[in-house]
Design a protein around this motif. Structure first.
Motif, PDB file in Angstrom:
ATOM      1  N   ILE A  80       0.834  -1.203   0.000  1.00 30.85           N
ATOM      2  CA  ILE A  80       0.000   0.000   0.000  1.00 30.85           C
ATOM      3  C   ILE A  80       0.871   1.256   0.000  1.00 30.85           C
ATOM      4  O   ILE A  80       0.684   2.144  -0.807  1.00 30.85           O
ATOM      5  CB  ILE A  80      -0.925   0.023   1.245  1.00 30.85           C
ATOM      6  CG1 ILE A  80      -1.708  -1.272   1.362  1.00 30.85           C
ATOM      7  CG2 ILE A  80      -1.808   1.261   1.236  1.00 30.85           C
ATOM      8  CD1 ILE A  80      -3.026  -1.352   0.709  1.00 30.85           C
ATOM      9  N   THR A  81       1.831   1.320   0.930  1.00 34.66           N
ATOM     10  CA  THR A  81       2.711   2.488   0.994  1.00 34.66           C
ATOM     11  C   THR A  81       4.123   2.046   1.364  1.00 34.66           C
ATOM     12  O   THR A  81       4.329   0.972   1.937  1.00 34.66           O
ATOM     13  CB  THR A  81       2.253   3.513   2.063  1.00 34.66           C
ATOM     14  OG1 THR A  81       2.293   2.892   3.336  1.00 34.66           O
ATOM     15  CG2 THR A  81       0.865   4.038   1.788  1.00 34.66           C
ATOM     16  N   LYS A  82       5.066   2.917   1.031  1.00 30.77           N
ATOM     17  CA  LYS A  82       6.454   2.780   1.446  1.00 30.77           C
ATOM     18  C   LYS A  82       6.837   4.124   2.022  1.00 30.77           C
ATOM     19  O   LYS A  82       6.419   5.160   1.501  1.00 30.77           O
ATOM     20  CB  LYS A  82       7.350   2.510   0.236  1.00 30.77           C
ATOM     21  CG  LYS A  82       7.855   1.127   0.111  1.00 30.77           C
ATOM     22  CD  LYS A  82       8.828   1.033  -1.053  1.00 30.77           C
ATOM     23  CE  LYS A  82       9.123  -0.416  -1.326  1.00 30.77           C
ATOM     24  NZ  LYS A  82      10.035  -0.609  -2.425  1.00 30.77           N
TER      25      LYS A  82
END
Length: 177
Positions: A32-34
């Motif tokens: 989803i995110t980094k």
């Protein structure tokens, strides 16, 4: 018939949320995110256990000799760091966040293990203590949560007692890889 039905029902997995992708294993997960800077190295990165062995602070061979596989001796400054991190966690939760420290038993009953979902699904991951009385099964705890959760099992709490803020630091015994 009730025992057969219970056996079937106790092994039905939780239904995942609709946002959870279908897949065979973790490779099918969606990132989803980094965040943060992910460093790139011009050398092969070693795992934490490889570094620990190189520094002489993790000894799997000695643990295998004395205890069997899946265990490790943590030595020297790494043992000191492990204890310091545990103390820091406990102190933060107790002194800053108002948690109550619990030093629980390291063994749990079959009912306690079942009540927190460790049995029957994860039975093969547990270390069972063998007693002469097979009706009174006991297991080494896989996490302190098993005991902390069961402290209030089959109990009604008054609204004034909430939230419960309990913290423990224990050894965790699991056969997982």
């Amino acid at each position: 018939i009730k025992l057969e039905l219970d056996e079937l029902l106790f092994n039905v997995p939780n239904i995942p949320h609709l946002d959870v992708p279908n897949g065979k294993d973790e490779k099918d997960n969606i990132e989803i995110t980094k965040s943060g800077n992910i460093p790139k190295f011009e050398f092969d990165v070693k795992s934490h256990y490889e570094i620990g062995e190189i520094l002489g602070m993790l000894d799997f061979e000695l643990a295998t000799k004395t205890t069997g596989s899946r265990f490790v001796f943590v030595k020297d400054k790494l043992a000191l760091l492990e204890r310091a991190i545990s103390n820091f966690m406990l102190d933060t939760h107790i002194l800053k966040n108002g948690y109550k420290e619990i030093s629980p038993p390291l063994m749990a009953s079959e009912n306690s293990m079942f009540g927190t979902g460790q049995l029957p699904k994860f039975e093969n991951d547990q270390f069972e203590i063998k007693f002469n009385d097979e009706a009174n099964r006991k297991f080494l705890i896989p996490t302190a949560e098993v005991i902390l959760t069961n402290m209030i099992r089959e109990k009604q709490l008054n609204k004034e007692e909430l939230p419960l803020r309990l913290v423990a630091s224990t050894a965790c015994f699991r056969k997982e890889a």
